[in-house]
Scaffold this active site. Structure first.
Site, PDB file in Angstrom:
ATOM      1  N   PRO E   2       5.973   3.036  49.818  1.00 43.67           N
ATOM      2  CA  PRO E   2       5.162   3.159  51.042  1.00 43.67           C
ATOM      3  C   PRO E   2       5.335   4.538  51.684  1.00 43.67           C
ATOM      4  CG  PRO E   2       6.522   1.159  51.063  1.00 43.67           C
ATOM      5  CD  PRO E   2       7.042   2.033  49.971  1.00 43.67           C
ATOM      6  N   ILE E   3       4.245   5.003  52.264  1.00 44.07           N
ATOM      7  CA  ILE E   3       4.246   6.285  52.984  1.00 44.07           C
ATOM      8  C   ILE E   3       3.695   6.023  54.376  1.00 44.07           C
ATOM      9  CG2 ILE E   3       3.238   8.610  53.060  1.00 44.07           C
ATOM     10  CD1 ILE E   3       2.873   8.383  49.972  1.00 44.07           C
TER      11      ILE E   3
END
Lengths: 63, 63, 63, 63, 63, 63
Positions: E2-3
């Protein structure tokens, strides 16, 4: 008025994403003293074949 | 060469979104003197369950 | 709850950017019936040497 | 640790998008000496009716 | 993998922003079972005069 | 009309960033047959203390 965009490989169920919104909102609130009401969190889901890691899609890498 | 990304909860019909592109382009043109031709507007639709407001998704809040 | 990010080459004065926020907010309100109060507009300024058009920065292109 | 988001009008086949991830990753690696493993590339596909050029959607413009 | 991108009005001190990175990373890890090592969090600071709320910049609103 | 945003830890010199724009534009052109003229590449520089990896800023990690 913090706004978070969270980019995720698609595939998590709705309960986990609801929890993600709650937890990230709370994290921002605690860390920078922003009122809970002022926080926005957007989840942007990205298909496996559109998420590139080290030059290959997550799909090709077998995730 | 302004570029706008507009994040919207999904559900608007195509006519409204076409109007959104026209109106936002025009607004940018008027405000900063950018030529109409140089403006890009991207609409990023976000499902109700991915748009968090005050720690809950818009879906859970009943929107 | 629409959120707009407007990417602009840096160099406009504050009055124009204030006007940009007002005009884009109004445009979104008119086009998709979102309440004015619910709209967020973020201006992300990008230096000329970081804004690439057709493979060259705006700086190199002489803008 | 560079991260690239590439916004594309939808409609390219999977092979082209896999190639896009590989080529953009490599381009970043070559240009700024970032290790291949550290690069992330996200493709965000935008439907034709959501991609506005000069005040009209790509759909309306006949693309 | 995830970013998260967190858009914040500028002005928080470094300690709060370091805490923001730690808390948001942890929140994502807990909510969607992503390994801590795989999470990226980018803080994008926006000057008061570039953050529009209800048609006015945060600066004009006196924040 | 592809648009790429490249998020980079700040500190590269102008020549490398000019090269980044050229190389990423070319990569997109080759991979998806987009005309060079239609490609936009924006570099968004992020200070070390704003780029979080595994829960710590790049600054704290000593990069």
């Amino acid at each position: 008025m913090p706004i978070a965009h969270v980019y995720l490989i698609e595939g998590r169920d709705e309960e986990k994403k609801e929890r993600l919104i709650a937890e990230v909102t709370d994290a921002i609130h605690r860390a920078v003293d922003a009122p809970i009401d002022s926080v926005r969190v957007l989840i942007i889901e990205v298909p496996k074949e559109h998420f590139g890691i080290a030059g290959q899609s997550a799909k090709k890498r077998g995730r």
